[in-house]
Design an enzyme around this catalytic site. Structure first.
Site, mmCIF file in Angstrom:
data_model
loop_
_atom_site.group_PDB
_atom_site.id
_atom_site.type_symbol
_atom_site.label_atom_id
_atom_site.label_comp_id
_atom_site.label_asym_id
_atom_site.label_seq_id
_atom_site.Cartn_x
_atom_site.Cartn_y
_atom_site.Cartn_z
ATOM 1 N N THR A 48 0.830 -1.206 0.000
ATOM 2 C CA THR A 48 0.000 0.000 0.000
ATOM 3 C C THR A 48 0.866 1.258 0.000
ATOM 4 O O THR A 48 0.558 2.231 -0.694
ATOM 5 C CB THR A 48 -0.966 0.006 1.202
ATOM 6 O OG1 THR A 48 -1.779 -1.164 1.143
ATOM 7 C CG2 THR A 48 -1.849 1.240 1.204
ATOM 8 N N CYS A 49 1.943 1.225 0.741
ATOM 9 C CA CYS A 49 2.829 2.392 0.838
ATOM 10 C C CYS A 49 3.469 2.713 -0.509
ATOM 11 O O CYS A 49 3.541 3.872 -0.919
ATOM 12 C CB CYS A 49 3.915 2.136 1.882
ATOM 13 S SG CYS A 49 3.250 1.675 3.493
ATOM 14 N N THR A 50 3.923 1.687 -1.197
ATOM 15 C CA THR A 50 4.657 1.862 -2.449
ATOM 16 C C THR A 50 3.746 2.031 -3.655
ATOM 17 O O THR A 50 4.056 2.798 -4.563
ATOM 18 C CB THR A 50 5.599 0.658 -2.672
ATOM 19 O OG1 THR A 50 6.524 0.621 -1.574
ATOM 20 C CG2 THR A 50 6.373 0.782 -3.964
#
Length: 161
Positions: A48-50
Site C-alpha cells: 500500500t505504501c509503495t
C-alpha cells in the site's frame, strides 16, 4: 496520548540519506518557519505504501507546493538505508524528504505507533498525514486500517489545502 490539531510537535530527529551519507534532520530544522506536509507509512516498500500512498504525493508534489507548502516529508519506522533505497527506487529522491524514524522515537512521542508484529513487521507507524505550520499541527488524518491510504492521501491533503 495521540498528538492533536493545535499541538506542537515534540523535539525529535530523523536520518535522511544523502550522497554524502546519512544526515540528521531535526524537527526544528524541518518545521521551523515552514509549512510542511507530512505523511507516514507503516513501512517502505510495503504494497500500500509503495503502490498507493507514496505515488500520490509524488504525482501531486507541484500542486501541493503551489498551495503554499514548503516541503513534503514521508516518515517510516525503517533505517536510513531502506528509506534511501525507497527514495531512489520510487523516483522520489530530491523531491520529498524520506525520513527514517529508525527507533520509532518520533512515532511513539506523537502516539501514532502501532504493533504490527502479527504481520511480521513489529512496531511501526500508523498511516497518517498532517499539515504542520511552524511546528504546529494544523490538520491530522489517521487511517483506521493501515492497509488503506484514503484520508491520508495526497488527494485528500490537496482538498484540505
Amino acid at each position: 496520548m495521540t498528538i492533536a490539531v493545535g499541538d506542537h510537535l515534540p523535539q525529535a530527529s530523523f536520518k535522511e540519506k544523502t550522497a554524502e551519507g546519512p544526515v540528521e534532520v531535526t524537527t526544528e530544522q524541518l518545521f521551523k518557519g515552514k509549512r510542511v506536509v507530512v505523511f507516514a507509512v507503516p513501512g517502505a516498500f510495503t504494497p500500500t505504501c509503495t503502490l498507493n500512498h507514496l505515488p500520490g504525493y509524488l504525482e501531486h508534489r507541484d500542486a501541493l507546493l503551489a498551495k503554499g507548502v514548503d516541503a513534503i516529508a514521508v516518515i517510516a519506522v525503517n533505517d536510513w538505508h531502506v528509506m534511501g533505497a525507497w527514495a531512489q527506487a520510487s523516483g522520489g529522491a530530491g523531491k520529498i524528504h524520506f525520513l527514517a524514524d529508525w527507533d520509532a522515537g518520533f512515532t511513539k512521542a506523537i502516539g501514532l505507533d502501532i504493533d504490527l508484529s502479527a504481520g511480521g513487521l513489529g512496531v511501526r507507524s500508523k498511516r497518517y498525514s498532517m499539515l504542520v505550520d511552524d511546528g504546529v499541527v494544523k490538520s491530522l488524518d489517521i487511517e483506521e486500517n493501515p492497509g488503506q491510504a484514503t484520508v491520508s492521501s495526497a488527494e485528500a491533503m490537496l482538498a484540505r489545502l
